[in-house]
Design an enzyme around this catalytic site. Structure first.
Site, PDB file in Angstrom:
ATOM      1  N   CYS A  36       0.836  -1.200   0.000  1.00 22.65           N
ATOM      2  CA  CYS A  36       0.000   0.000   0.000  1.00 22.65           C
ATOM      3  C   CYS A  36       0.868   1.246   0.000  1.00 22.65           C
ATOM      4  CB  CYS A  36      -0.911  -0.036   1.223  1.00 22.65           C
ATOM      5  SG  CYS A  36      -1.927   1.429   1.376  1.00 22.65           S
ATOM      6  N   CYS A  51      -0.431   4.136   2.178  1.00 25.26           N
ATOM      7  CA  CYS A  51      -0.231   3.931   3.627  1.00 25.26           C
ATOM      8  C   CYS A  51       1.236   4.117   4.010  1.00 25.26           C
ATOM      9  CB  CYS A  51      -0.610   2.515   4.054  1.00 25.26           C
ATOM     10  SG  CYS A  51      -2.104   1.859   3.345  1.00 25.26           S
ATOM     11  N   ASP A  52       2.139   3.548   3.229  1.00 20.24           N
ATOM     12  CA  ASP A  52       3.538   3.425   3.672  1.00 20.24           C
ATOM     13  C   ASP A  52       4.528   4.285   2.899  1.00 20.24           C
ATOM     14  OD1 ASP A  52       2.665   1.523   5.484  1.00 20.24           O
ATOM     15  OD2 ASP A  52       3.005  -0.154   4.126  1.00 20.24           O
TER      16      ASP A  52
END
Ligand code: NAP
Length: 306
Positions: A137, A140-141
């Site tokens: 992701c 997200c990261d």
């Protein structure tokens, strides 16, 4: 005759969507039970080393955020049942849900929140470095790779979007695709070609994700080794809907066709979280879905008794 002991809502899945649905259902005074596969943490979120895009909880560990959702539900008295649902049939009272251990639970409504799993690449090092350089992701990261180099693996719209997103954060982004033609939109490929810090490598099949404590390189089958700090795997998603064939309408990718309220083609069967058709699959949209689906289920139950 009406069965007064029947559950109002059976929630399938204890990720962010399921737990949010449980909290809203409980607060609406519904009789609710959450069925979950053997407890191993709260779904995909538990795989995230850090979640940095859930408002109000900067840099929280994914597992801790999931546990916070769970303990909130438990505090309200939500109960859990260990079991993997594998069959759904409707009758005049609602839904009968069959589990793999041959048990059965009935409820007036079902909120299905079993999620979608990221398809794995299946190469050496992928499992070992998940959360230590391997991510599924970028949104997200990605921020953890600011000023560093990253590879995105895949040729669909997700991979193209991830490469674009990371190109604004990372010094260098390698887009690695196994074929010469992209599955994703050609305009996105064109935009990536315009970026100075993006290198597109086609006809490239990953063989291994190498590293020490964290990822140091992506090795290709042709012998090349690409030095990267992060490897973003974007090779498709797999919604967990195998047991729903013929139960509710699914799209071509296997996602449950449902809008924001979670209403599906089957009366009393709601969908929430990554498992439904939607544009953005994130914790924050999953918890919104759970709230919406529980509210829609409460409304549905109220209308049944009118
Ligand atoms: P996808 O379209 O299924 O693409 C998956 C990609 O991964 C393909 O290029 C595939 O290669 C590659 N792949 C699969 N297994 C692999 C393996 N073992 N090793 C290397 N490569 C592998 O998945 P997606 O990109 O997640 O998109 C899913 C759906 O969401 C699509 O319909 C997409 O259009 C949509 N989506 C839309 C948007 C948007 O409109 N902005 C954004 C994201 C996603 P091959 O091409 O060789 O099969």
């Amino acid at each position: 005759m009406e069965n007064n002991n029947l559950l109002d809502v059976l929630i399938i899945g204890s990720g962010p969507a399921g737990l949010s649905a449980a909290i809203y259902a409980k607060r609406a005074s519904l009789r609710v039970l959450v069925a979950e596969k053997e407890y191993m943490g709260t779904g995909q979120i538990a795989e995230s080393d850090q979640v940095d895009n859930y408002p109000g909880m900067p840099e929280i560990n994914g597992y801790d955020l999931g546990e916070a959702f769970r303990s909130h539900a438990e505090k309200l008295g939500v109960e859990f049942h260990d079991g993997t649902a594998d069959g759904f049939t409707a009758d005049a009272d609602g839904w009968n849900v069959h589990f793999t251990d041959d048990s059965q639970i009935s409820a007036r409504t079902v909120i299905y929140c079993a999620g979608a799993a990221h398809r794995k690449l299946g190469v050496e090092g992928e499992k070992e470095f998940t959360g230590k350089g391997v991510s599924y992701c970028a949104v997200c990261d990605g921020a953890f790779y600011r000023g560093k180099s990253a590879a995105v693996i895949g040729g669909g719209d997700t991979a193209l979007g991830d490469a674009m997103y990371l190109s604004d954060l990372c010094d260098r982004v390698y887009l690695i695709h196994r074929r010469d033609e992209f599955r994703g939109s050609s305009s996105s490929v064109e935009r990536l070609r315009q970026k100075d810090n993006v290198e597109i490598i086609t006809g490239a099949v990953p063989a291994k994700i190498a590293g020490d404590q964290t990822v140091t390189a992506l090795e290709l089958k042709d012998g090349r080794s690409i030095p990267v700090h992060g490897a973003f795997v974007a090779v498709g998603m797999q919604p967990q809907t195998e047991c729903l064939q013929g139960v509710v309408d699914l799209d071509d990718g296997g996602y449950i066709i449902a809008g924001e309220t979670g209403v599906t083609s089957a009366p009393g069967f709601f969908a929430a979280g990554d498992v439904r058709t939607k544009a953005l699959r994130q914790v924050v949209t999953a918890v919104s879905d759970g709230a919406n689906a529980a509210t829609a289920a409460a409304e549905y139950l109220k209308n049944l008794t009118l």
